[in-house]
Write an enzyme that holds these catalytic residues in place. Structure first.
Site, PDB file in Angstrom:
ATOM      1  N   SER A   1       5.301  -6.844   3.500  1.00 15.38           N
ATOM      2  CA  SER A   1       5.849  -7.108   4.834  1.00 15.38           C
ATOM      3  C   SER A   1       6.639  -8.426   4.830  1.00 15.38           C
ATOM      4  CB  SER A   1       4.711  -7.178   5.849  1.00 15.38           C
ATOM      5  OG  SER A   1       3.805  -8.177   5.456  1.00 15.38           O
TER       6      SER A   1
ATOM      7  N   LYS B   1      -1.103  -7.354  -9.149  1.00 15.72           N
ATOM      8  CA  LYS B   1      -2.092  -7.380  -8.069  1.00 15.72           C
ATOM      9  C   LYS B   1      -1.698  -6.294  -7.065  1.00 15.72           C
ATOM     10  CE  LYS B   1      -3.115  -8.454  -4.354  1.00 15.72           C
ATOM     11  NZ  LYS B   1      -3.442  -7.412  -3.340  1.00 15.72           N
TER      12      LYS B   1
ATOM     13  N   PHE C   1       0.814  -1.224   0.000  1.00 20.62           N
ATOM     14  CA  PHE C   1       0.000   0.000   0.000  1.00 20.62           C
ATOM     15  C   PHE C   1       0.841   1.265   0.000  1.00 20.62           C
ATOM     16  CE2 PHE C   1       0.852  -0.062   4.591  1.00 20.62           C
ATOM     17  CZ  PHE C   1       1.000   1.295   4.855  1.00 20.62           C
TER      18      PHE C   1
ATOM     19  N   GLU D   1       9.582  -3.853  13.197  1.00 22.40           N
ATOM     20  CA  GLU D   1       9.262  -2.765  12.263  1.00 22.40           C
ATOM     21  C   GLU D   1       7.935  -2.148  12.716  1.00 22.40           C
ATOM     22  OE1 GLU D   1       7.684  -3.658   8.276  1.00 22.40           O
ATOM     23  OE2 GLU D   1       8.997  -2.107   7.477  1.00 22.40           O
TER      24      GLU D   1
ATOM     25  N   CYS E   1       9.561   1.852   3.464  1.00 22.26           N
ATOM     26  CA  CYS E   1      10.471   0.767   3.848  1.00 22.26           C
ATOM     27  C   CYS E   1      11.886   1.302   4.011  1.00 22.26           C
ATOM     28  CB  CYS E   1      10.429  -0.355   2.838  1.00 22.26           C
ATOM     29  SG  CYS E   1      11.117   0.143   1.276  1.00 22.26           S
TER      30      CYS E   1
HETATM   31  P1  NAD Z   1       1.495  -6.570   3.131  1.00 17.43           P
HETATM   32  O1  NAD Z   1       2.514  -7.640   3.222  1.00 17.43           O
HETATM   33  O2  NAD Z   1       0.381  -6.591   4.111  1.00 17.43           O
HETATM   34  O3  NAD Z   1       0.789  -6.607   1.674  1.00 17.43           O
HETATM   35  C1  NAD Z   1       1.528  -6.560   0.487  1.00 17.43           C
HETATM   36  C2  NAD Z   1       0.724  -7.232  -0.619  1.00 17.43           C
HETATM   37  O4  NAD Z   1       0.518  -8.601  -0.298  1.00 17.43           O
HETATM   38  C3  NAD Z   1      -0.657  -6.642  -0.847  1.00 17.43           C
HETATM   39  O5  NAD Z   1      -0.931  -6.632  -2.219  1.00 17.43           O
HETATM   40  C4  NAD Z   1      -1.570  -7.599  -0.114  1.00 17.43           C
HETATM   41  O6  NAD Z   1      -2.861  -7.683  -0.687  1.00 17.43           O
HETATM   42  C5  NAD Z   1      -0.857  -8.920  -0.256  1.00 17.43           C
HETATM   43  N1  NAD Z   1      -1.047  -9.808   0.895  1.00 17.43           N
HETATM   44  C6  NAD Z   1      -1.235  -9.461   2.196  1.00 17.43           C
HETATM   45  N2  NAD Z   1      -1.313 -10.549   2.979  1.00 17.43           N
HETATM   46  C7  NAD Z   1      -1.167 -11.610   2.152  1.00 17.43           C
HETATM   47  C8  NAD Z   1      -1.143 -13.012   2.374  1.00 17.43           C
HETATM   48  N3  NAD Z   1      -1.291 -13.525   3.587  1.00 17.43           N
HETATM   49  N4  NAD Z   1      -0.962 -13.820   1.303  1.00 17.43           N
HETATM   50  C9  NAD Z   1      -0.815 -13.314   0.082  1.00 17.43           C
HETATM   51  N5  NAD Z   1      -0.825 -11.989  -0.194  1.00 17.43           N
HETATM   52  C10 NAD Z   1      -0.995 -11.144   0.835  1.00 17.43           C
HETATM   53  O7  NAD Z   1       2.270  -5.181   3.155  1.00 17.43           O
HETATM   54  P2  NAD Z   1       1.666  -3.710   3.224  1.00 17.43           P
HETATM   55  O8  NAD Z   1       1.120  -3.483   4.580  1.00 17.43           O
HETATM   56  O9  NAD Z   1       0.812  -3.437   2.050  1.00 17.43           O
HETATM   57  O10 NAD Z   1       2.996  -2.840   3.013  1.00 17.43           O
HETATM   58  C11 NAD Z   1       3.835  -2.458   4.063  1.00 17.43           C
HETATM   59  C12 NAD Z   1       5.026  -3.379   4.194  1.00 17.43           C
HETATM   60  O11 NAD Z   1       5.728  -3.420   2.953  1.00 17.43           O
HETATM   61  C13 NAD Z   1       6.052  -2.907   5.209  1.00 17.43           C
HETATM   62  O12 NAD Z   1       6.508  -4.026   5.940  1.00 17.43           O
HETATM   63  C14 NAD Z   1       7.172  -2.316   4.367  1.00 17.43           C
HETATM   64  O13 NAD Z   1       8.442  -2.318   4.981  1.00 17.43           O
HETATM   65  C15 NAD Z   1       7.124  -3.205   3.192  1.00 17.43           C
HETATM   66  N6  NAD Z   1       7.735  -2.569   2.023  1.00 17.43           N
HETATM   67  C16 NAD Z   1       8.945  -3.024   1.624  1.00 17.43           C
HETATM   68  C17 NAD Z   1       9.579  -2.439   0.552  1.00 17.43           C
HETATM   69  C18 NAD Z   1      10.916  -2.932   0.101  1.00 17.43           C
HETATM   70  O14 NAD Z   1      11.318  -2.554  -0.979  1.00 17.43           O
HETATM   71  N7  NAD Z   1      11.620  -3.759   0.848  1.00 17.43           N
HETATM   72  C19 NAD Z   1       8.954  -1.397  -0.139  1.00 17.43           C
HETATM   73  C20 NAD Z   1       7.698  -0.959   0.285  1.00 17.43           C
HETATM   74  C21 NAD Z   1       7.102  -1.576   1.368  1.00 17.43           C
END
Ligand code: NAD
Length: 504
Positions: free
Chosen positions: A232, A179, A155, A389, A287
């Site tokens: 995450s 997605k 997000f 985090e 991140c």
């Molecule tokens: P999230 O892991 O909750 O969701 C990311 C994506 O995965 C979304 O599209 C979501 O719909 C999907 N998703 C969520 N749970 C799932 C599951 N159980 N099975 C399959 N798909 C699933 O992350 P978020 O809250 O959207 O984003 C924030 C996180 O992303 C933070 O931890 C941040 O550090 C990380 N992030 C990392 C980077 C990087 O480059 N390392 C960049 C941006 C964000």
């Protein structure tokens, strides 16, 4: 025909067309600044996800055969369209994510830079050639596309992170199913419509909205050859394992806890300004946010505590739509509770709470998910606020006696995304760069997010997989290499059968 009014009811983009919600499995999208529902997005049915995969599969042969320079022409036109529609895209980002418009502009600009990189990718797809590796024999290696690949995005950068992935992937000749995050899906969908307007053939880029069910289907479908994930760490790890078990290539970028070392000789004015922006910009939901300060020496600790808490008082927190604000709200009511819970945990574990963001209320936006900037001092490594985090506007400061202790703390932490050292000492900086177990390193640069022609990726539990995102690594990730050795029949080069292993 381009349907630009998609904020209220968000569907999908399949085979070059906006697919309006059909099955009624809708979830609310909230405007984090007001707390109000600003739209609804459909969670794609299994049939719809299949339709997107089928569309990408059907589009693949012709797209693979399209010359790279022709693919690049689409990217050039897309760059212009992104710039022309930048205000609208940033409004969508800000409305659904909450970040302030100027911050959304920065995000989109970094995304456009990935499109610019994609414009030049024919140069990187040339392969390698060697003439006369043997008598009348030439050899070369070439990069071939993988087929249908997918991207699952978080997000916090709803426009930029999809642009890290699909422009490179399709420039390599693949077709793509994206997605996006269900929390703020509109900007990625809007950009897909612009890509079609730029001339991308139907099916080369499809966008399906959904949650875990859609992701699981993508991970299980044998058509999908590779998976790029950003989100995450627990989800990144699970996705990496599942994709790998299903024989797919995978890069899964996860969470972070980015430390800044502030050496006693650092330029304090610069450090304070840099820390404020890097810790609290985008409400800490980056991140690469700097969420830990390691102050070397008590004198530096005292100075930073005073200076940061004074600056926090002046921070302007409010709606994302008001460009005069420094920082907007958190993404959701649930995340507000999580981050507030971390602050409670810091207090109960007896960290020293210097600035308490829980007290903030934004006039006129009482239902928004606003949490003020928070500073903890004298944090210890065993505390939850240090180990986890938080992904919110919470900066934790630890006091360390020397640089070696700071370096050990960073290297022992489970994450290794970004880090920065603030110093005037070149020798210390050089040693730090060499020794630190982190993928992206800044020297007096608080957010060392690589430019589009250098790849992005963390170490340790910040990335599962081998290749980083965007830039040169994306060419490697989205292609497989084929090595060819060729000889044409020639009357001068007749040979009998050879039973020894061929060599020069
Ligand atoms: P999230 O892991 O909750 O969701 C990311 C994506 O995965 C979304 O599209 C979501 O719909 C999907 N998703 C969520 N749970 C799932 C599951 N159980 N099975 C399959 N798909 C699933 O992350 P978020 O809250 O959207 O984003 C924030 C996180 O992303 C933070 O931890 C941040 O550090 C990380 N992030 C990392 C980077 C990087 O480059 N390392 C960049 C941006 C964000």
């Amino acid at each position: 025909k381009r349907d630009t009014d998609m904020t209220s009811l968000v569907g999908h983009f399949i085979h070059g067309e906006h697919v309006a919600p059909q099955d009624g499995n809708l979830i609310d999208i909230h405007n984090p600044s007001t707390g109000a529902v600003c739209g609804q997005v459909e969670m794609a049915s299994s049939a719809l996800v299949q339709k997107a995969i089928d569309s990408a599969k059907a589009a693949y042969p012709a797209w693979r055969a399209t010359p790279p320079a022709k693919r690049a022409q689409v990217m050039f036109r897309l760059k212009v369209l992104l710039e022309q529609h930048s205000d609208k895209i940033c409004e969508l980002i800000s409305e659904e994510h909450g970040k302030v418009l100027h911050d959304a502009k920065g995000e989109l600009q970094r995304g456009i830079e990935n499109v610019e990189f994609a414009c030049g990718m024919p140069q990187l797809l040339k392969g390698e050639h060697s003439k006369d590796v043997g008598p009348g024999i030439d050899a070369w290696s070439e990069f071939q596309p993988l087929g249908v690949v997918t991207g699952i995005t978080p997000f916090n950068f709803p426009a930029m992170v999809p642009l890290w992935m699909w422009p490179s992937a399709i420039m390599c000749g693949n077709t793509f199913v994206l997605k996006p995050s269900e929390k703020d899906p509109s900007s990625a969908l809007y950009i897909a419509v612009l890509a079609a307007e730029a001339g991308l053939p139907p099916g080369v880029l499809n966008v399906v909205n959904g949650d875990k069910a859609a992701v699981d289907q993508l991970l299980e479908d044998p058509t999908i050859q590779a998976v790029s994930f950003v989100g995450s760490t627990p989800v990144a790890e699970a996705i990496y394992q599942k994709a790998s078990a299903n024989g797919k290539r995978c890069q899964a970028l996860g969470g972070a806890k980015n430390h800044a070392i502030v050496m006693p000789d650092a330029d304090v004015d610069n450090v304070v300004n840099a820390l404020m922006g890097a810790a609290f910009g985008s409400c800490g939901e980056r991140c690469m946010a700097l969420s830990v300060v390691l102050a070397v020496g008590d004198e530096m600790g005292d100075t930073l505590r005073d200076r940061l808490s004074a600056q926090i008082e002046t921070l302007k927190v409010g709606a994302g739509s008001d460009n005069s604000n420094d920082m907007g709200p958190l993404i959701s009511a649930q995340h507000f509770d999580t981050v507030s819970g971390f602050i409670d945990s810091g207090v109960s574990q007896e960290a020293d709470l210097v600035s308490d963001g829980r007290k903030l209320s934004v006039e006129g936006f009482e239902e928004g998910y606003f949490l003020g900037a928070t500073l903890f001092d004298k944090v210890k490594p065993h505390m939850e606020i240090y180990q986890k985090e938080i992904f919110g506007p919470v900066l934790v400061m630890l006091r360390v006696p020397d640089m070696q202790t700071a370096l050990e703390l960073i290297n022992e932490h489970e994450y290794g995304n970004g880090t920065c050292i603030f110093t005037r000492d070149g020798e210390a900086a050089r040693f730090f760069i060499d020794q630190v177990q982190v993928g992206m390193v800044g020297v007096n640069v608080p957010l060392p997010v690589p430019v589009s022609y250098h790849s992005f990726g963390g170490w340790k539990r910040s990335l599962f997989g081998d290749l980083h995102a965007y830039g040169p690594d994306s060419v490697r990730f989205y292609t497989r290499r084929k090595a060819i050795t060729q000889r044409w029949p020639s009357t001068n080069l007749r040979e009998g059968s050879q039973f020894s292993f061929p060599s020069n």
